[in-house]
Scaffold this motif. Sequence first.
Motif, short mmCIF file in Angstrom:
data_model
loop_
_atom_site.label_atom_id
_atom_site.label_comp_id
_atom_site.label_asym_id
_atom_site.label_seq_id
_atom_site.Cartn_x
_atom_site.Cartn_y
_atom_site.Cartn_z
N LYS A 3 0.72 -10.12 21.60
CA LYS A 3 0.86 -11.49 21.11
C LYS A 3 2.34 -11.86 21.02
N LEU A 4 2.64 -13.11 21.33
CA LEU A 4 4.01 -13.61 21.23
C LEU A 4 4.27 -14.09 19.81
N ALA A 64 -9.14 -23.21 19.67
CA ALA A 64 -8.84 -22.36 20.82
C ALA A 64 -7.43 -21.81 20.75
N ILE A 65 -6.56 -22.51 20.02
CA ILE A 65 -5.18 -22.06 19.85
C ILE A 65 -5.02 -21.29 18.54
N SER A 66 -5.39 -21.91 17.41
CA SER A 66 -5.16 -21.30 16.10
C SER A 66 -6.00 -20.04 15.89
N ASN A 67 -7.25 -20.05 16.36
CA ASN A 67 -8.12 -18.89 16.18
C ASN A 67 -8.17 -18.01 17.43
N GLY A 68 -7.48 -18.45 18.49
CA GLY A 68 -7.55 -17.74 19.76
C GLY A 68 -6.24 -17.13 20.17
N ILE A 69 -5.53 -17.81 21.05
CA ILE A 69 -4.35 -17.20 21.66
C ILE A 69 -3.22 -16.98 20.66
N CYS A 70 -3.18 -17.73 19.56
CA CYS A 70 -2.14 -17.56 18.55
C CYS A 70 -2.61 -16.74 17.35
N SER A 71 -3.78 -16.15 17.43
CA SER A 71 -4.28 -15.30 16.35
C SER A 71 -3.88 -13.86 16.65
N LEU A 80 -5.35 -15.38 12.29
CA LEU A 80 -4.44 -14.36 11.77
C LEU A 80 -3.04 -14.70 12.27
N ASP A 81 -2.32 -15.52 11.51
CA ASP A 81 -1.07 -16.07 12.03
C ASP A 81 0.17 -15.36 11.56
N ASP A 82 0.05 -14.33 10.71
CA ASP A 82 1.24 -13.58 10.32
C ASP A 82 0.92 -12.10 10.16
#
Length: 298
Positions: A140-141, A126-133, A70-72
């Motif tokens: 979230k930043l 781990a990044i795209s679906n994790g901390i950056c989702s 969920l990037d936006d």
Amino acid sequence: MKIYGKSDSAKVCTDAIVDLNDIPSDFSAETVAQAEKIAFATISEKDISYRSDLRNELIFTIDGEDAKDLDDAISVKKLRCGWELGVHIADVSHYIKMNSQIDKDAFVRGTSVYFPDRVIPMLPEAISNGICSLNPGEDKLTFSAVINLDEKGEITDYKFKKTVINSKVRGVYSEINKIICGTKEVPLLEKYSPVMNSIFFAKELSDILTENSKRRGVLDISTTESKFILDETGKCIDVMPRTQGYSERMIENFMIAANSAVAMYARSLNLPFVYRVHENPDPDKLVCLARLAGALGL
């Protein structure tokens, strides 16, 4: 020579396409190690100190039901003389530093690649679906475009800034389409109650943006994508249309508005910028199109 198997298997076809195009499927050990370290990072007060704090804003995501990254996210306020639209994008650059191994691996890929049976991501999951989702209920930043539009939907002001958000709802296209159509389903109404007003403000603004596009002569080319249904062996057993409803168009309108604001900003400063240019069509193809259109009575 390599034998892949029977061509009626999506897995077999994907394997062949991946090899034919030299698409890297695995990340380097260093990238995996960096991603795992990033995945467990926490947001510190220092990270927040130079950002605009939007955690109390009514921000929410809208994606497909099966989306994991969920990037936006969006926020919409109705003002006395127009609107305030927020488009909030996961701030990947906070975690991925230039010339790090993750950055180098991502540069080689250039983009994520989507197949019927899998996704080969540009960044480790781990990044795209994790901390950056932008999962609901989590700080979230993000990097945000906050755009003011007048009652006619014309951009009057814009700001771009690093932010911290906390999404209020994990929206789903099909569910929001039901909300807009006036569903009486109590579970849906309860789920979206925190952002219910925002949804209808968003619909109102999107309607104005759509009408503006029509007046400018923007082509409305609606196509139906296909979703492949695979069995456990990777064989395609059905093809279903992936329908586009109102909320899909709404998000498209808001992303275009954000892109327009960015283009206006770049032009105002005479910044070097990348533009996509559509060349004139091949004359022979135009003749073929004219013949086909004529045969169809157009």
